[in-house]
Design an enzyme around this catalytic site. Structure first.
Site, PDB file in Angstrom:
ATOM      1  N   LYS A 148      12.533 -59.004  43.715  1.00  0.00           N
ATOM      2  CA  LYS A 148      12.269 -60.352  44.212  1.00  0.00           C
ATOM      3  C   LYS A 148      13.016 -60.558  45.529  1.00  0.00           C
ATOM      4  O   LYS A 148      14.199 -60.250  45.631  1.00  0.00           O
ATOM      5  CB  LYS A 148      12.750 -61.401  43.204  1.00  0.00           C
ATOM      6  CG  LYS A 148      12.603 -62.847  43.699  1.00  0.00           C
ATOM      7  CD  LYS A 148      13.097 -63.824  42.664  1.00  0.00           C
ATOM      8  CE  LYS A 148      14.594 -63.762  42.448  1.00  0.00           C
ATOM      9  NZ  LYS A 148      15.365 -64.175  43.680  1.00  0.00           N
ATOM     10  N   ASP A 184      16.503 -66.979  37.177  1.00  0.00           N
ATOM     11  CA  ASP A 184      15.589 -66.169  37.973  1.00  0.00           C
ATOM     12  C   ASP A 184      14.519 -65.467  37.149  1.00  0.00           C
ATOM     13  O   ASP A 184      13.605 -64.866  37.716  1.00  0.00           O
ATOM     14  CB  ASP A 184      16.383 -65.102  38.738  1.00  0.00           C
ATOM     15  CG  ASP A 184      16.615 -65.478  40.190  1.00  0.00           C
ATOM     16  OD1 ASP A 184      16.167 -66.566  40.598  1.00  0.00           O
ATOM     17  OD2 ASP A 184      17.239 -64.689  40.913  1.00  0.00           O
TER      18      ASP A 184
END
Length: 287
Positions: free
Chosen positions: A12, A139
């Site tokens: 990410k 996350d």
């Protein structure tokens, strides 16, 4: 042969990151645009009575001392949420450096949720998997689909950004672990205001021009703790065709935006051989 479910766990990358506030419980509020790279780890799961985890890959050694990997916590959380009683033999093929600001552990957990949902037939769907993911860390929900998304709140408020143009992405890490809590503690300055998203971004150059003033509110703090980050950023920015260089998340991984994946790959190959580095394209959403 036993059935094997394989899921990628892509890195990410926070193209911008603004710290917009702080909750009473200490969690910081963020506004960020995240994309996912084709670089990443891989989760594989096969049927088994017990729940086990094996570590392989070039970055596996760094995880050997962990008493309870987030992948196993994800497996137990999915079983608790769905009533699944099966086990699984899970393998984490680790290619991303740890504590590097590109969500490796969160991506691994999300990939484990997808793999076990398929293996166990729990049929949670995206919303169900996101609900389980939210119990594992801020996350993890965004990694369930691993597609371009705007993150707000502590990471749990997800919305679609404008369509992003194709572009090349370079990632580089000096192989220095940088724990996220330390970077937040080192951050100085006021909170930033959330953004208004543009309706359209024409190409990679326009994307870089839009991102440039938005910044990453953790970059200065990360550099104060790990000065080598400034060297990595300068090396990326000096590569032919680099449109923007910045840290991702809390660092120490830095990224560069290029017009094409091929330019990004050539630039990555030119960086310091002792760094972890990769260049290529962003990935599509997970099924």
């Amino acid at each position: 042969m036993p059935r094997v479910i394989t899921q990628p766990a892509p890195a990410k990358v926070n193209l911008y990151l603004r710290v917009t506030g702080r909750r009473a419980d200490g969690y910081h509020l963020l506004d960020s645009l995240a994309v996912f790279a084709e670089a990443g780890d891989v989760i594989a799961a096969t049927p088994q009575e017990a729940l086990t985890l094996a570590l392989t890959g070039p970055e596996a050694k760094a995880l050997q001392a962990e008493p309870d990997n987030l992948v196993l916590r994800a497996a137990r959380a999915l079983a608790a949420a769905t009533g699944a009683t099966e086990g699984a033999a899970i393998t984490l093929d680790k290619h991303l450096p740890i504590a590097s600001g590109i969500g490796g552990g969160s991506a691994d957990a999300a990939a484990a949720l997808r793999a076990l949902d398929a293996l166990w037939g729990t049929r949670c769907g995206t919303d169900g998997l996101r609900a389980v993911a939210a119990t594992l860390g801020a996350d993890v929900p965004v990694c369930v689909e691993s597609r371009a998304v705007r993150m707000q709140g502590i990471g749990e408020i997800l919305s679609d950004p404008p369509p992003l143009p194709p572009f090349g992405l370079l990632l580089a890490n000096p192989r220095i672990a940088l724990p996220t809590p330390s970077v937040f503690r080192a951050r100085r300055g006021d909170f930033s205001a959330p953004l208004e998203m543009p309706a359209r971004i024409a190409d990679a150059a326009a994307l870089a021009d839009w991102l440039r003033p938005l910044g990453n509110d953790l970059q200065d703090a990360a550099i104060s703790l790990c000065p080598t980050i400034a060297e990595v950023l300068a090396a990326i920015a000096a590569q032919p065709g680099c449109l923007l260089a910045r840290i991702s998340g809390s660092g120490a991984t830095c990224f560069g935006i290029f017009a094409t994946p091929e330019e990004a790959a050539r630039a990555a190959a030119a960086l310091h051989e002792g760094w972890w580095r990769w260049g290529g394209a962003t990935c599509r959403a997970m099924p």
